[in-house]
Design a protein around this motif. Structure first.
Motif, PDB file in Angstrom:
ATOM      1  N   GLU A 933       2.096  14.211   5.611  1.00  0.00           N
ATOM      2  CA  GLU A 933       3.158  13.263   5.968  1.00  0.00           C
ATOM      3  C   GLU A 933       2.737  11.836   5.655  1.00  0.00           C
ATOM      4  O   GLU A 933       3.492  11.052   5.089  1.00  0.00           O
ATOM      5  N   HIS A 934       1.497  11.502   6.016  1.00  0.00           N
ATOM      6  CA  HIS A 934       1.009  10.149   5.767  1.00  0.00           C
ATOM      7  C   HIS A 934       0.748   9.921   4.280  1.00  0.00           C
ATOM      8  O   HIS A 934       0.909   8.808   3.782  1.00  0.00           O
ATOM      9  N   LYS A 935       0.369  10.999   3.564  1.00  0.00           N
ATOM     10  CA  LYS A 935       0.179  10.871   2.116  1.00  0.00           C
ATOM     11  C   LYS A 935       1.492  10.498   1.437  1.00  0.00           C
ATOM     12  O   LYS A 935       1.538   9.633   0.553  1.00  0.00           O
ATOM     13  N   ARG A 936       2.574  11.152   1.871  1.00  0.00           N
ATOM     14  CA  ARG A 936       3.880  10.845   1.276  1.00  0.00           C
ATOM     15  C   ARG A 936       4.274   9.399   1.555  1.00  0.00           C
ATOM     16  O   ARG A 936       4.842   8.715   0.705  1.00  0.00           O
ATOM     17  N   LYS A 937       3.964   8.933   2.763  1.00  0.00           N
ATOM     18  CA  LYS A 937       4.296   7.557   3.124  1.00  0.00           C
ATOM     19  C   LYS A 937       3.521   6.575   2.258  1.00  0.00           C
ATOM     20  O   LYS A 937       4.063   5.565   1.783  1.00  0.00           O
ATOM     21  N   VAL A 938       2.241   6.852   2.045  1.00  0.00           N
ATOM     22  CA  VAL A 938       1.413   5.987   1.203  1.00  0.00           C
ATOM     23  C   VAL A 938       1.922   5.992  -0.237  1.00  0.00           C
ATOM     24  O   VAL A 938       2.034   4.943  -0.886  1.00  0.00           O
ATOM     25  N   GLU A 939       2.236   7.188  -0.763  1.00  0.00           N
ATOM     26  CA  GLU A 939       2.725   7.288  -2.143  1.00  0.00           C
ATOM     27  C   GLU A 939       4.037   6.526  -2.318  1.00  0.00           C
ATOM     28  O   GLU A 939       4.232   5.816  -3.313  1.00  0.00           O
ATOM     29  N   THR A 940       4.926   6.650  -1.339  1.00  0.00           N
ATOM     30  CA  THR A 940       6.197   5.912  -1.400  1.00  0.00           C
ATOM     31  C   THR A 940       5.955   4.413  -1.401  1.00  0.00           C
ATOM     32  O   THR A 940       6.571   3.657  -2.163  1.00  0.00           O
ATOM     33  N   ASP A 941       5.028   3.977  -0.561  1.00  0.00           N
ATOM     34  CA  ASP A 941       4.712   2.552  -0.489  1.00  0.00           C
ATOM     35  C   ASP A 941       4.115   2.054  -1.803  1.00  0.00           C
ATOM     36  O   ASP A 941       4.453   0.965  -2.281  1.00  0.00           O
ATOM     37  N   GLN A 942       3.256   2.853  -2.398  1.00  0.00           N
ATOM     38  CA  GLN A 942       2.646   2.444  -3.669  1.00  0.00           C
ATOM     39  C   GLN A 942       3.701   2.341  -4.777  1.00  0.00           C
ATOM     40  O   GLN A 942       3.658   1.435  -5.615  1.00  0.00           O
ATOM     41  N   LYS A 943       4.668   3.263  -4.776  1.00  0.00           N
ATOM     42  CA  LYS A 943       5.737   3.203  -5.781  1.00  0.00           C
ATOM     43  C   LYS A 943       6.579   1.942  -5.604  1.00  0.00           C
ATOM     44  O   LYS A 943       6.950   1.288  -6.572  1.00  0.00           O
ATOM     45  N   LYS A 944       6.887   1.592  -4.347  1.00  0.00           N
ATOM     46  CA  LYS A 944       7.661   0.381  -4.076  1.00  0.00           C
ATOM     47  C   LYS A 944       6.906  -0.853  -4.552  1.00  0.00           C
ATOM     48  O   LYS A 944       7.487  -1.778  -5.115  1.00  0.00           O
ATOM     49  N   THR A 945       5.585  -0.863  -4.304  1.00  0.00           N
ATOM     50  CA  THR A 945       4.772  -2.018  -4.716  1.00  0.00           C
ATOM     51  C   THR A 945       4.773  -2.162  -6.225  1.00  0.00           C
ATOM     52  O   THR A 945       4.916  -3.270  -6.774  1.00  0.00           O
ATOM     53  N   LYS A 946       4.629  -1.040  -6.944  1.00  0.00           N
ATOM     54  CA  LYS A 946       4.645  -1.087  -8.421  1.00  0.00           C
ATOM     55  C   LYS A 946       5.999  -1.567  -8.929  1.00  0.00           C
ATOM     56  O   LYS A 946       6.084  -2.351  -9.882  1.00  0.00           O
ATOM     57  N   ALA A 947       7.059  -1.114  -8.294  1.00  0.00           N
ATOM     58  CA  ALA A 947       8.415  -1.533  -8.717  1.00  0.00           C
ATOM     59  C   ALA A 947       8.599  -3.032  -8.528  1.00  0.00           C
ATOM     60  O   ALA A 947       9.179  -3.718  -9.379  1.00  0.00           O
ATOM     61  N   LYS A 948       8.088  -3.574  -7.416  1.00  0.00           N
ATOM     62  CA  LYS A 948       8.196  -5.019  -7.171  1.00  0.00           C
ATOM     63  C   LYS A 948       7.438  -5.795  -8.235  1.00  0.00           C
ATOM     64  O   LYS A 948       7.910  -6.819  -8.746  1.00  0.00           O
ATOM     65  N   LYS A 949       6.242  -5.320  -8.579  1.00  0.00           N
ATOM     66  CA  LYS A 949       5.439  -6.025  -9.589  1.00  0.00           C
ATOM     67  C   LYS A 949       6.123  -5.976 -10.948  1.00  0.00           C
ATOM     68  O   LYS A 949       6.102  -6.950 -11.708  1.00  0.00           O
ATOM     69  N   SER A 950       6.773  -4.844 -11.275  1.00  0.00           N
ATOM     70  CA  SER A 950       7.476  -4.724 -12.556  1.00  0.00           C
ATOM     71  C   SER A 950       8.629  -5.712 -12.635  1.00  0.00           C
ATOM     72  O   SER A 950       8.872  -6.343 -13.668  1.00  0.00           O
TER      73      SER A 950
END
Length: 953
Positions: A933-950
């Motif tokens: 559950e926490h892995k999914r939360k971390v992965e989602t957060d990392q995707k959001k961060t990459k999208a913001k940087k893009s």
């Protein structure tokens, strides 16, 4: 025979007064020796069959002690190896005058016939009495009285040998001149054959400083200098409180300053320890500094060298005196003298890294507010495995640590029973077994209710009364009923165990209960205020059993308006002892329409109305992270930690207990305006609210603190849909801003000071828990006199005696709270041993070098450090916004996070939970999550961060 003294003194208006005092002398006082042919024989504790075992004196002998030996070396005197001791009345009086605690311990030894201590009334014996000379100091006079008594014994019982023990070198020299055999306590103890390491218990009072010894602390001012300074207003006195988060800071509250005086660094603290009454010199305003926001835990004091402490002091000074800090500067000063020490026995362990065979060791107290203590011991290898008790003897200015001595071992480190003992001792909880004298006050079994009892009480056994308590509760002291009466009205009754019927004023049981003041609840045991025969049997309102009660009965309408109130002593028979959950299920079960179910539903409806009215008046709804620990029934190991579950029925019971307490307060104050025992909750000073107001501001909310009603409305409005736990954390912060609620005697305060701020009521007391609170017993006695059910007694009507009693009650209640929390903390640590767990948490506050984290599931608060020892933090601290930032990650107060919990057992004295950041992800700092559950939360957060940087690119 009488001896007469005439004293001439001048009174306030200049007239001379002559006082004549007569001192009665006798020549028939028993010397304590049955072999004496002169004195009239009486019972004596002295024994010719018991010998003191000293290598210095290889013959049977009797000991005579001076006052300071008793005051300083009571731990030695409590050992069985010391016997056949003559305590002179001159000494006994001086001990009582200088230390009531030591006096009580000495009397316990004197009263033990196996110890062979005898009190000789030398100051009323015709041949031992000597008048004080005009220019003679009181200490010199007492020493002369003691030596005179020694000489009298030597001449009176020529066949016996006497040894005078004193640590005063001058007194020893004078005794030797008079041919009195004498030695110091150290010489005597070191000479005892088979002394069983008695030397470890010697108090270290004499310090011989080498001429080249470097002072680490400033010298303290003398008593005279302190008194003059306070009188002239140059110095101020107050109680020193050590910071719990920074060992290099402390605070002293003094009259005339709203803020406590900040003292910083070793020189500023100047050997003060938590609880000492100190004299402080307050600096000029331009030299004031701001309290630091750095967390420096006690490990810094324990494990680092002096040079490292100096570096931390310099770092702290730079941080506290920066330009931005000047705006937040607080009154600052330094400790210049100690008025009264608050030294007590400390529990803890020996530091484990001392070299093998070392004589001197460092003791680490369990409470991190206190410094390490240097002791001398010859049993270090054994003591390193034990929790032990140590007391401080002195703290010379050339020593980094205070010096003390070993008192006793409590048991093996980590053992549950040992840890419970530590918790009780550290919080000064009386927990010895009830004495035979106390137990003799209890009623004999089988206990039955007589016809005479029924005639004196209102019989309510026909009513459908029930109790509602936590699961497993055996000390049930309250029960309720509600029934419809004529005119569509409701009769509501709160029935409280009549403990005062069994505890009569002035009895040994009463004295013991007053001393204990409260029942103390640990995770796996309960320390009762009264013996179990009362607490769990005769006074416990168990289902189906006849019990004496004190009832408060109201006639109400269905809108909870009180039409009539009456109190009476009663006899009840509870229909059922229910848990909160059982009562809730009964209310919610629509198929249940019996009298108990209807009673509970009516009570619940009325309680909701009462609560709403309280809240409208400004009553505060506060919060604290309370947890329940489930234990294995066989091993008694903790198997789960969970936040306590609350039902509507919790609030239902609470509302009627509050109402009963308010009604009782009104009745007792009306009939006893000067000596009613009430409970007040002072309004906090505005400065207390600063952390709460600041936290609210950063979240975009204005927390108003002008009144309790403004505060309640502000907190009700501080809600964020995306952070449901935020409001709870605000209330936790608000709880920490509050003052302590306290008992007081009504005649000692003005009526405007009676107010209970948290409950928003003008009058309040405690009536509803007499099994576990002594205050309630006093209130019951007042109420019984008020309604003609009992008679009064002098102490009950003495507001000064009541005020003194309240001081003990307030102290014991505070210590009981802290003991309960310490027990929960220890068992929580046990639960986490060998475990790694990721948990959802919230940031409670942001500090310069750390985040204070709250883990709701376990009700735990711990620290997440943002830098490792010796390394610079990668985070940037913004003091104005109270944030920590690294790249795109910004930490604010009350932000949700995921942390990993692990127990650090490297420091066996102070095991602590260590936190690591899992989420949000900070490169090079966070660690990977454990569960999916926490892995999914971390992965989602990392995707959001990459999208913001893009998007930015």
């Amino acid at each position: 025979m009488f001896t007469t003294k005439v004293f001439i003194r001048k009174n306030k208006i200049g007239n001379f007064l002559k006082n004549i005092r007569e001192h009665y002398l006798r020549d028939d006082l028993f010397c304590g020796f049955t072999s004496c042919n002169v004195c009239k024989p009486e019972d004596t504790a002295l024994s010719s069959n018991i010998e003191n075992k000293s290598g210095l004196f290889n013959y049977p002998h009797y000991l005579i002690l001076d006052t300071n030996i008793i005051l300083d070396q009571m731990d030695i005197l409590e050992e069985d190896v010391i016997c056949n001791v003559i305590i002179l009345h001159t000494v006994l009086k001086e001990v009582k005058h200088r230390s009531l605690a030591i006096y009580k311990r000495l009397n316990a030894v004197i009263d033990n016939p196996n110890r062979h201590f005898f009190v000789f009334i030398n100051d009323h014996h015709r041949e031992c009495y000597v008048p004080q000379e005009d220019t003679e100091l009181i200490n010199d006079y007492n020493d002369r009285c003691i030596r005179t008594a020694c000489l009298w014994y030597i001449n009176h019982i020529p066949d016996a040998k006497f040894v005078f023990i004193t640590d005063d070198a001058r007194n020893r020299a004078l005794a030797e001149e008079e041919n009195i055999t004498t030695c110091s306590i150290e010489q005597y103890v070191r000479s005892i054959k088979e002394n069983n390491l008695l030397e470890d218990k010697l108090a270290k009072r004499d310090y011989h400083v080498e001429s080249d010894t470097q002072d680490l602390f400033p010298a303290h001012l003398t008593v005279t200098q302190v008194q003059e300074g306070i009188k002239e207003g140059r110095l101020h006195q107050g109680t020193y409180r050590a910071s719990t988060s920074n060992f290099l800071e402390g605070f002293v509250s003094v009259d005339g300053y709203e803020d406590a005086i900040l003292v910083q660094g070793r020189s500023g603290q100047n050997r003060a320890i938590d609880g000492d009454l100190v004299a402080v010199e307050i600096f000029k305003e331009q030299d004031w500094i701001a309290p630091s926001e750095i967390i420096l835990e006690d490990e810094s004091r324990v494990d680092t060298a002096v040079e490292e402490v100096l570096l931390k002091e310099n770092e702290l000074k730079e941080y506290s005196t920066g330009k931005k800090k000047k705006e937040k500067a607080k009154p600052t000063g330094c400790v210049v003298g100690i008025i009264r020490r608050k030294w007590r026995p400390f529990c803890g362990i020996l530091q484990q890294d001392a070299p093998e065979g070392a004589l001197y060791h460092l003791f680490v107290p369990a409470d991190k507010k206190f410094p390490k203590i240097r002791i001398e011991t010859r049993q270090a290898e054994f003591l390193k495995t034990q929790k032990i008790v140590v007391v401080i003897d002195d703290w010379p200015r050339y020593s980094r640590y205070p010096a003390g001595h070993f008192v006793r071992a409590l048991g093996k480190i980590g053992d549950q029973a040992t840890e419970n003992e530590v918790v009780l001792l550290e919080h000064d909880v009386p927990h010895s077994k009830f004495s035979e004298e106390v137990l003799s006050c209890l009623p004999k079994l089988p206990w039955i209710i007589t016809e005479e009892d029924v005639a004196k009480r209102t019989d309510l056994r026909h009513l459908d009364i029930c109790s509602v308590d936590p699961p497993g509760c055996t000390d049930i002291d309250d029960a309720l009923h509600c029934r419809e009466i004529e005119g569509g009205m409701l009769e509501v009754g709160v029935h409280i165990a009549d403990v005062s019927h069994f505890i009569r004023p002035g009895s040994a049981l009463d004295v013991e209960a007053a001393s204990r003041a409260t029942t103390v609840y640990l995770v796996d045991k309960r320390i009762d205020m009264v013996p179990a025969l009362l607490s769990s049997n005769l006074c416990s309102l168990r289902g189906g059993e006849d019990r004496f009660a004190f009832s408060c009965v109201w006639e109400m309408d269905k809108n909870a308006n009180i039409l009539k109130t009456k109190f009476h002593k009663s006899i009840i028979r509870s229909r059922k002892a229910m848990t909160y959950e059982e009562a809730q299920l009964t209310i919610d079960d629509k198929s249940r329409n019996d009298s108990i179910a209807q009673s509970l539903r009516n009570l619940n409806n009325l309680a909701k109305i009462l609560k709403q009215r309280r809240l409208e008046k400004g009553a505060l709804v506060l919060a604290s992270p309370e947890v329940k620990i489930r234990m294995d029934s066989e091993t008694m190991d903790p198997i789960d930690v969970e936040v306590k579950k609350l039902f509507e029925t919790n609030s239902m019971v609470e509302e009627f207990m509050l109402l009963a307490n308010i009604s009782t307060a009104e009745k007792t104050l009306k009939d006893f305006p000067d000596c009613a025992m009430l409970r007040r909750h002072p309004e906090p000073p505005k400065i207390n609210y600063e952390p709460l107001v600041k936290a609210g501001k950063h979240l975009g909310f204005e927390i108003k603190t002008g009144s309790n009603k403004e505060l309640a409305i502000s907190m009700d409005n501080a809600v964020k849909e995306d952070n449901p736990y935020m409001n709870t954390m605000l209330r936790i912060l608000a709880t920490r801003c509050m003052m302590q609620a306290v008992y007081f005697a009504s005649g000692m305060f003005q009526k405007e000071d009676y107010y209970h701020y948290g409950l928003a009521v003008p009058l309040y007391t405690h009536f509803t828990s007499p099994i576990r609170r002594y205050a309630d017993i006093i209130v019951h006695r007042l109420l019984a006199v008020s309604i003609g059910a009992d008679v009064t007694y002098p102490d009950l009507l003495d507001k000064h005696k009541t005020s003194d009693l309240c001081q003990n009650l307030n102290y014991r209640n505070r210590m009981a709270q802290l003991a309960g929390r310490a027990s929960v903390a220890f068992n929580t640590h046990l639960f986490f041993r060998g475990k790694l767990q990721d948990e959802e948490a919230y940031i409670l506050s942001v500090r310069k070098n750390a985040l204070q984290i709250l883990i709701p599931r376990y009700g735990l608060e711990s620290t997440l450090y943002l830098s490792q020892k010796g390394k610079k933090s990668i985070f940037e601290y913004n003091e104005e916004d109270q944030t920590q930032k690294y790249e795109d990650v910004v930490f604010h107060a009350f932000d949700p996070v995921i942390v990993r919990l692990a127990l650090d057992s490297n420091n066996i004295q102070r095991e602590k939970l260590v936190l690591q950041l899992v989420f949000p992800v900070v490169k090079g700092f966070s660690i990977p999550p454990l569960n999916e559950e926490h892995k999914r939360k971390v992965e989602t957060d990392q995707k959001k961060t990459k999208a913001k940087k893009s998007k930015k690119k």
